[in-house]
Write an enzyme that holds these catalytic residues in place. Structure first.
Site, PDB file in Angstrom:
ATOM      1  N   SER A 182      -2.893  -7.721 -34.122  1.00  0.00           N
ATOM      2  CA  SER A 182      -2.768  -6.650 -33.124  1.00  0.00           C
ATOM      3  C   SER A 182      -2.455  -7.214 -31.757  1.00  0.00           C
ATOM      4  O   SER A 182      -3.197  -8.052 -31.241  1.00  0.00           O
ATOM      5  CB  SER A 182      -4.074  -5.853 -33.006  1.00  0.00           C
ATOM      6  OG  SER A 182      -4.520  -5.428 -34.249  1.00  0.00           O
TER       7      SER A 182
ATOM      8  N   THR B  34      -3.461  -9.068 -45.015  1.00  0.00           N
ATOM      9  CA  THR B  34      -4.460  -8.346 -45.817  1.00  0.00           C
ATOM     10  C   THR B  34      -5.828  -8.687 -45.257  1.00  0.00           C
ATOM     11  O   THR B  34      -6.168  -9.857 -45.099  1.00  0.00           O
ATOM     12  CB  THR B  34      -4.366  -8.759 -47.302  1.00  0.00           C
ATOM     13  OG1 THR B  34      -3.068  -8.396 -47.789  1.00  0.00           O
ATOM     14  CG2 THR B  34      -5.420  -8.051 -48.129  1.00  0.00           C
ATOM     15  N   HIS B  35      -6.574  -7.664 -44.920  1.00  0.00           N
ATOM     16  CA  HIS B  35      -7.916  -7.889 -44.373  1.00  0.00           C
ATOM     17  C   HIS B  35      -8.964  -7.894 -45.488  1.00  0.00           C
ATOM     18  O   HIS B  35      -8.804  -7.212 -46.506  1.00  0.00           O
ATOM     19  CB  HIS B  35      -8.256  -6.803 -43.343  1.00  0.00           C
ATOM     20  CG  HIS B  35      -7.476  -6.914 -42.076  1.00  0.00           C
ATOM     21  ND1 HIS B  35      -6.229  -6.352 -41.931  1.00  0.00           N
ATOM     22  CD2 HIS B  35      -7.747  -7.543 -40.905  1.00  0.00           C
ATOM     23  CE1 HIS B  35      -5.771  -6.619 -40.714  1.00  0.00           C
ATOM     24  NE2 HIS B  35      -6.674  -7.346 -40.070  1.00  0.00           N
TER      25      HIS B  35
ATOM     26  N   SER C  85     -10.758 -10.933 -39.157  1.00  0.00           N
ATOM     27  CA  SER C  85      -9.733 -11.698 -39.879  1.00  0.00           C
ATOM     28  C   SER C  85      -9.941 -13.189 -39.579  1.00  0.00           C
ATOM     29  O   SER C  85     -11.014 -13.600 -39.183  1.00  0.00           O
ATOM     30  CB  SER C  85      -8.333 -11.245 -39.462  1.00  0.00           C
ATOM     31  OG  SER C  85      -8.101 -11.554 -38.106  1.00  0.00           O
TER      32      SER C  85
ATOM     33  N   GLU D 249     -18.989  -3.677 -34.841  1.00  0.00           N
ATOM     34  CA  GLU D 249     -20.389  -4.081 -34.869  1.00  0.00           C
ATOM     35  C   GLU D 249     -21.269  -3.054 -34.160  1.00  0.00           C
ATOM     36  O   GLU D 249     -20.826  -2.320 -33.290  1.00  0.00           O
ATOM     37  CB  GLU D 249     -20.565  -5.424 -34.142  1.00  0.00           C
ATOM     38  CG  GLU D 249     -19.871  -6.571 -34.799  1.00  0.00           C
ATOM     39  CD  GLU D 249     -18.350  -6.486 -34.722  1.00  0.00           C
ATOM     40  OE1 GLU D 249     -17.816  -6.007 -33.692  1.00  0.00           O
ATOM     41  OE2 GLU D 249     -17.683  -6.874 -35.707  1.00  0.00           O
TER      42      GLU D 249
ATOM     43  N   HIS E 269      -0.151  -2.431 -37.802  1.00  0.00           N
ATOM     44  CA  HIS E 269       0.111  -3.663 -38.553  1.00  0.00           C
ATOM     45  C   HIS E 269       1.386  -3.445 -39.389  1.00  0.00           C
ATOM     46  O   HIS E 269       1.403  -2.577 -40.254  1.00  0.00           O
ATOM     47  CB  HIS E 269      -1.054  -3.994 -39.499  1.00  0.00           C
ATOM     48  CG  HIS E 269      -2.327  -4.359 -38.798  1.00  0.00           C
ATOM     49  ND1 HIS E 269      -2.798  -5.644 -38.723  1.00  0.00           N
ATOM     50  CD2 HIS E 269      -3.232  -3.607 -38.143  1.00  0.00           C
ATOM     51  CE1 HIS E 269      -3.931  -5.662 -38.056  1.00  0.00           C
ATOM     52  NE2 HIS E 269      -4.229  -4.440 -37.691  1.00  0.00           N
TER      53      HIS E 269
END
Ligand code: 8IG
Length: 270
Positions: free
Chosen positions: A37, A91-92, A210, A191, A69
């Protein structure tokens, strides 16, 4: 089918690298970049575009479902004569496709010949001196995914994972670049403020979803790694207001021209 029953991830990476080689006609890509990003514009500033390949045409890649993305691999001839492979399809871990899928692009880059892996991301900042839009070098990471891309008894050393040499090159280009320890959470939720305080007490400065797993796979493959975060937001509880994905995208868009130009200059100096 369980992961262990599939063909080796290295076989799949070799197939992907061969496909890239035959589509681009480029025998060897020297440097690979994963653009997260806010970093995407760098792909337009690096050099002469040899080919844009939809990720879906390369074995093992699937297009990403995350807004902001893209799903393209780009082969670029750099001014100095080297070739770069820009990976715009990440790919996360939170996509639950397995950690092999997460690091497939890194293994493909290594199989394509890359000795340098530049990993970029958008992330949350724990240091309140970092305004949204600040690029930060990764000095180390803390992997809170409870996972590893390595399989079996693969005891890979992670000392100086984020190359001090490459960090030095980046700082020569921009001496104002700060460094920080990247903490990879599983996501996709951001979080809680308490988790951010935990990350801070652990010695973390950046929170993201990531990069750490990718860096481990890159080290296993013997690559030299440069990690860069764009701080798009202050981490939860560090800033007074809640986080939104739209804000993250907006901050990325605004910083994009500046940090992309910076990244291009760094890559040209590698
Ligand atoms: I952009 O605040 C972005 N990615 N884990 N936390 C985590 N990932 C992020 C954040 C954040 N911002």
């Amino acid at each position: 089918m369980s992961q262990a029953e599939n063909p080796s991830p290295f076989t799949l990476a070799n197939e992907a690298a061969q496909a890239i080689g035959s589509i681009t006609g480029v025998e060897k890509h020297d440097i690979a970049l994963t653009l997260g990003s806010g970093w995407g514009k760098a792909a337009d500033l690096l050099g002469e575009v040899i080919a844009d390949i939809p990720a879906s045409e390369i074995p093992g890649f699937e297009s990403s479902g995350v807004p902001g993305h893209s799903g393209t691999l780009r082969s670029i001839a750099l001014p100095g004569g080297k070739h770069a492979l820009v990976i715009g399809a990440r790919t996360h871990f939170y996509e639950n496709k397995g950690v092999r899928a997460v690091v497939h692009s890194v293994r493909t880059a290594a199989a394509a010949g890359a000795k340098t892996m530049v990993l970029t991301n958008g992330a949350g900042g724990i240091k309140d001196s970092w305004k949204p839009g600040t690029p930060v070098l990764l000095s180390d990471h803390i992997n809170l995914t409870a996972s590893s891309p390595l399989e079996g008894a693969t005891f890979v050393d992670l000392t100086d994972l984020y190359s001090p040499r490459l960090r030095g090159v980046a700082k020569d280009i921009d001496p104002s670049l700060d460094e920080g320890v990247y903490v990879q959470f599983r996501g996709p939720h951001y979080e809680t403020p308490a988790e951010v305080q935990m990350a801070k007490s652990f010695g973390g400065h950046i929170v993201g979803m990531s990069t750490a797993l990718e860096a481990i796979a890159a080290r296993e493959a013997g690559m030299e790694i440069l990690g860069l975060s764009l701080i798009t937001n202050l981490a939860a509880g560090i800033s007074a207001h809640p986080l939104s994905h739209q804000e993250v995208i907006d901050a990325g868009k605004e910083a994009e021209p500046v940090i992309s130009a910076l990244l291009a200059r760094i890559v040209h100096a590698l």
